[in-house]
Design a protein around this motif. Structure first.
Motif, PDB file in Angstrom:
ATOM      1  N   ALA A  65     -17.302  32.553  20.276  1.00 10.00           N
ATOM      2  CA  ALA A  65     -17.314  33.105  18.915  1.00 10.00           C
ATOM      3  C   ALA A  65     -17.610  34.613  18.935  1.00 10.00           C
ATOM      4  CB  ALA A  65     -18.346  32.370  18.069  1.00 10.00           C
ATOM      5  N   ILE A  66     -18.510  35.043  19.825  1.00 13.99           N
ATOM      6  CA  ILE A  66     -18.809  36.490  19.932  1.00 13.99           C
ATOM      7  C   ILE A  66     -17.531  37.220  20.368  1.00 13.99           C
ATOM      8  CG2 ILE A  66     -20.118  38.241  21.202  1.00 13.99           C
ATOM      9  CD1 ILE A  66     -22.323  36.040  21.602  1.00 13.99           C
ATOM     10  N   GLU A  67     -16.874  36.669  21.386  1.00  7.77           N
ATOM     11  CA  GLU A  67     -15.675  37.323  21.922  1.00  7.77           C
ATOM     12  C   GLU A  67     -14.560  37.366  20.878  1.00  7.77           C
ATOM     13  OE1 GLU A  67     -16.626  36.011  26.515  1.00  7.77           O
ATOM     14  OE2 GLU A  67     -14.614  35.732  25.775  1.00  7.77           O
ATOM     15  N   ASP A  68     -14.387  36.260  20.152  1.00 11.85           N
ATOM     16  CA  ASP A  68     -13.334  36.227  19.116  1.00 11.85           C
ATOM     17  C   ASP A  68     -13.607  37.271  18.046  1.00 11.85           C
ATOM     18  OD1 ASP A  68     -12.195  34.182  20.469  1.00 11.85           O
ATOM     19  OD2 ASP A  68     -12.751  32.590  19.052  1.00 11.85           O
ATOM     20  N   THR A  69     -14.876  37.407  17.665  1.00  8.41           N
ATOM     21  CA  THR A  69     -15.242  38.353  16.605  1.00  8.41           C
ATOM     22  C   THR A  69     -14.900  39.786  17.043  1.00  8.41           C
ATOM     23  OG1 THR A  69     -17.046  36.869  16.027  1.00  8.41           O
ATOM     24  CG2 THR A  69     -17.140  39.073  15.076  1.00  8.41           C
ATOM     25  N   VAL A  70     -15.332  40.138  18.252  1.00  5.18           N
ATOM     26  CA  VAL A  70     -15.065  41.493  18.755  1.00  5.18           C
ATOM     27  C   VAL A  70     -13.564  41.723  18.906  1.00  5.18           C
ATOM     28  CG1 VAL A  70     -15.350  43.023  20.756  1.00  5.18           C
ATOM     29  CG2 VAL A  70     -17.300  41.697  19.904  1.00  5.18           C
ATOM     30  N   ASN A  71     -12.910  40.710  19.426  1.00  6.68           N
ATOM     31  CA  ASN A  71     -11.477  40.818  19.661  1.00  6.68           C
ATOM     32  C   ASN A  71     -10.694  41.041  18.372  1.00  6.68           C
ATOM     33  OD1 ASN A  71      -9.233  40.884  21.207  1.00  6.68           O
ATOM     34  ND2 ASN A  71      -9.047  38.670  21.426  1.00  6.68           N
ATOM     35  N   GLU A  72     -11.259  40.585  17.264  1.00  9.08           N
ATOM     36  CA  GLU A  72     -10.598  40.801  15.966  1.00  9.08           C
ATOM     37  C   GLU A  72     -10.972  42.161  15.363  1.00  9.08           C
ATOM     38  OE1 GLU A  72     -10.936  37.378  13.300  1.00  9.08           O
ATOM     39  OE2 GLU A  72     -10.937  36.127  15.110  1.00  9.08           O
ATOM     40  N   GLY A  73     -11.691  42.977  16.130  1.00  2.66           N
ATOM     41  CA  GLY A  73     -12.003  44.345  15.673  1.00  2.66           C
ATOM     42  C   GLY A  73     -13.232  44.409  14.795  1.00  2.66           C
ATOM     43  N   ILE A  74     -14.036  43.323  14.797  1.00  6.92           N
ATOM     44  CA  ILE A  74     -15.266  43.338  14.000  1.00  6.92           C
ATOM     45  C   ILE A  74     -16.405  43.728  14.930  1.00  6.92           C
ATOM     46  CG2 ILE A  74     -16.858  41.888  12.657  1.00  6.92           C
ATOM     47  CD1 ILE A  74     -14.291  40.208  11.978  1.00  6.92           C
ATOM     48  N   MET A  75     -16.996  44.888  14.693  1.00  8.10           N
ATOM     49  CA  MET A  75     -18.029  45.376  15.612  1.00  8.10           C
ATOM     50  C   MET A  75     -18.961  46.367  14.927  1.00  8.10           C
ATOM     51  SD  MET A  75     -15.448  47.526  18.104  1.00  8.10           S
ATOM     52  CE  MET A  75     -14.321  46.173  18.383  1.00  8.10           C
ATOM     53  N   THR A  76     -20.134  46.526  15.520  1.00  2.00           N
ATOM     54  CA  THR A  76     -21.131  47.445  14.960  1.00  2.00           C
ATOM     55  C   THR A  76     -20.811  48.888  15.397  1.00  2.00           C
ATOM     56  OG1 THR A  76     -22.506  46.800  16.816  1.00  2.00           O
ATOM     57  CG2 THR A  76     -23.049  45.813  14.669  1.00  2.00           C
ATOM     58  N   TYR A  77     -21.620  49.839  14.898  1.00  5.70           N
ATOM     59  CA  TYR A  77     -21.331  51.270  15.055  1.00  5.70           C
ATOM     60  C   TYR A  77     -21.116  51.702  16.506  1.00  5.70           C
ATOM     61  CZ  TYR A  77     -25.745  52.454  17.241  1.00  5.70           C
ATOM     62  OH  TYR A  77     -26.753  52.552  18.157  1.00  5.70           O
ATOM     63  N   ASP A  78     -21.943  51.129  17.411  1.00  2.00           N
ATOM     64  CA  ASP A  78     -21.947  51.587  18.800  1.00  2.00           C
ATOM     65  C   ASP A  78     -20.601  51.360  19.487  1.00  2.00           C
ATOM     66  OD1 ASP A  78     -22.743  48.871  18.359  1.00  2.00           O
ATOM     67  OD2 ASP A  78     -23.152  48.692  20.499  1.00  2.00           O
ATOM     68  N   LEU A  79     -19.958  50.239  19.153  1.00  2.00           N
ATOM     69  CA  LEU A  79     -18.644  49.956  19.740  1.00  2.00           C
ATOM     70  C   LEU A  79     -17.555  50.638  18.925  1.00  2.00           C
ATOM     71  CD1 LEU A  79     -19.064  46.142  20.586  1.00  2.00           C
ATOM     72  CD2 LEU A  79     -19.623  48.120  21.982  1.00  2.00           C
ATOM     73  N   ALA A  80     -17.716  50.584  17.587  1.00  2.00           N
ATOM     74  CA  ALA A  80     -16.686  51.149  16.702  1.00  2.00           C
ATOM     75  C   ALA A  80     -16.470  52.638  16.978  1.00  2.00           C
ATOM     76  CB  ALA A  80     -17.084  50.926  15.245  1.00  2.00           C
ATOM     77  N   ARG A  81     -17.545  53.363  17.297  1.00  2.00           N
ATOM     78  CA  ARG A  81     -17.397  54.814  17.492  1.00  2.00           C
ATOM     79  C   ARG A  81     -16.630  55.152  18.774  1.00  2.00           C
ATOM     80  NH1 ARG A  81     -23.769  56.300  18.800  1.00  2.00           N
ATOM     81  NH2 ARG A  81     -23.859  55.102  20.720  1.00  2.00           N
ATOM     82  N   GLN A  82     -16.444  54.159  19.613  1.00  2.00           N
ATOM     83  CA  GLN A  82     -15.666  54.405  20.836  1.00  2.00           C
ATOM     84  C   GLN A  82     -14.199  54.023  20.664  1.00  2.00           C
ATOM     85  OE1 GLN A  82     -17.755  52.984  24.523  1.00  2.00           O
ATOM     86  NE2 GLN A  82     -19.318  52.304  23.099  1.00  2.00           N
ATOM     87  N   MET A  83     -13.849  53.538  19.462  1.00  2.00           N
ATOM     88  CA  MET A  83     -12.474  53.078  19.212  1.00  2.00           C
ATOM     89  C   MET A  83     -11.854  53.927  18.101  1.00  2.00           C
ATOM     90  SD  MET A  83     -12.675  49.914  20.877  1.00  2.00           S
ATOM     91  CE  MET A  83     -11.661  48.661  20.148  1.00  2.00           C
TER      92      MET A  83
END
Ligand code: NAP
Length: 382
Positions: A342-360
């Protein structure tokens, strides 16, 4: 009848509370989903850190230590050690009193995570860090104190080592028994988890008797596992080799796919695990566990990140994945897999907190609590 699984937890200081609030539901849902409601978690709160100091006057109340002793498997968020609070670090203290001699820090890339590497899909390492020895023993003396001067005098008069009185002094103890039990644990782990290789990460070229001893004793232990281990890459056996620590940092960046289990003395493991976390998005996604023969404490690699406390922005993945490791350790493998998926699916769908989002590019970050809700929603929908 529903089986109640009691799990003691320390929410933690700083952002610990944000992370705990976001994580509780997905963890509970993972167990319900995995066992069709036949098992459920009942949480037991333990106090430690700033909250404990406020309520009980102690950073680690005796009751918390008793609960850990009784339940043996617990999860904790990060703890801040107030300056002058009596302990060097509560985290180090817990590791030492429960003799949690192995720190397990998996560094595994999954799809959707940002990475500075071109081919991050090759990253699947497990850093095993010796947890009780080395410079973390905390044997050191401030410069110009009577103690430091006494040691300097002893070194001069008894050991033929000449130092001026301007030095602060630290001692780096690494023992054979400590290295042997740690290496055995690491090899048993690699065998059980069908890992490909084990690399001893040391600085024995310079620190010949401490880190060099660590390397030599690790090889001695490996020699007892000839049925499972090869030093030359025999087919079907775990390859056992070593790398000098500075080279290992470069290897981890350039050729992470060539490395698997890394067996490190305390300080090397500390540095390397944060550096490698940077290869898969950062500290927000790096889980961990401190394990001894009797007690296991699961906790994220990161600290309490106080500047984000109460802002509901921090990444809960490291804590969630530490819980997934705990589920496996407790034999709740199905819950662990469901949570991880479920964690992997969530991230894979582009749902992420600031720390990851700022690198994308083009990702709007979600809040810590929103990420937790999204994971819980996916668990329910699995
Ligand atoms: P830290 O709390 O790990 O934070 C350092 C930086 O890492 C943060 O500023 C943030 O980077 C990033 N980060 C950490 N956790 C994150 C998360 N969950 N999601 C996203 N980003 C995250 O390290 P520190 O500031 O050096 O230490 C703060 C306190 O924690 C100290 O009192 C220290 O003793 C304690 N500590 C506790 C533990 C433990 O409990 N096991 C471990 C280490 C440190 P950006 O600023 O770039 O966003």
């Amino acid at each position: 009848m529903t089986e109640i699984i009691e799990i003691p937890y320390i929410a933690g200081d700083g952002t610990g509370e944000d992370i705990w609030n976001a994580s509780k539901e997905p963890l509970e849902e993972a167990v319900i989903k995995a066992y069709g409601g036949d098992k459920r978690i009942s949480w037991i709160e333990m106090l430690a850190g700033e909250k404990a100091l406020e309520k009980t006057g102690k950073l680690i109340p005796e009751e918390t230590l008793d609960t850990i002793r009784r339940y043996k498997t617990v999860i904790k968020g990060p703890l801040t050690t107030p300056v002058g609070g009596g302990y060097r670090s509560i985290n180090v203290y817990l590791r030492q009193i429960f003799d949690l001699y192995v720190c397990v820090r998996p560094i595994r890339y999954f799809k959707g995570l940002p990475s500075p590497l071109k081919r991050p899909e090759k990253i699947d390492m497990v850093i095993l860090r010796e947890n009780t020895e080395d410079l973390y023993k905390g044997i050191e003396w401030k410069a110009w104190t009577d103690e430091a001067k006494k040691v300097i005098k002893f070194l001069g008069e008894e050991m033929g080592v000449s130092l001026s009185e301007d030095y602060a002094i630290g001692v780096k103890p690494i023992s054979k028994p400590g290295t042997v039990r740690f290496t055995r644990w690491g090899i048993d782990y690699a065998i059980k988890n069908k890992r490909r290789s084990i690399t001893v990460v040391h600085k024995g070229n310079i620190m010949k008797y401490t880190e060099g001893g660590f390397r030599d004793w690790a090889y001695e232990v490996a020699g007892e596992y000839r049925d499972y281990i090869s030093f030359s890459g025999e087919e079907g056996k775990i390859l056992f080799n070593d790398r000098i620590a500075d080279n290992m940092f470069m290897q981890a960046i350039l050729r992470p796919g060539d490395y698997d289990v890394l067996l490190c003395p305390n300080l090397n493991g500390d540095y390397l695990s944060d550096a490698c976390a940077g290869l898969i998005g950062g500290l927000g996604v790096a889980p961990g566990a401190n394990i001894g023969d009797n007690v296991a404490i699961f906790e994220p690699t990161h600290g309490s990140a106080p500047k984000y406390a109460g802002k509901d922005v921090i990444n809960p993945i490291s804590f969630l994945q530490s819980a997934a490791m705990m589920f496996s350790y407790m034999g709740l493998d199905r819950a662990s897999t469901i949570l991880t998926t479920a964690i992997e699916d969530t991230v894979n769908e582009g749902i992420m907190t600031y720390d990851l989002a700022r690198q994308m590019e083009g990702i709007v970050p979600v809040r810590c609590s929103e990420f937790g809700m999204e994971v819980a929603k996916r668990i329910k929908g699995l």
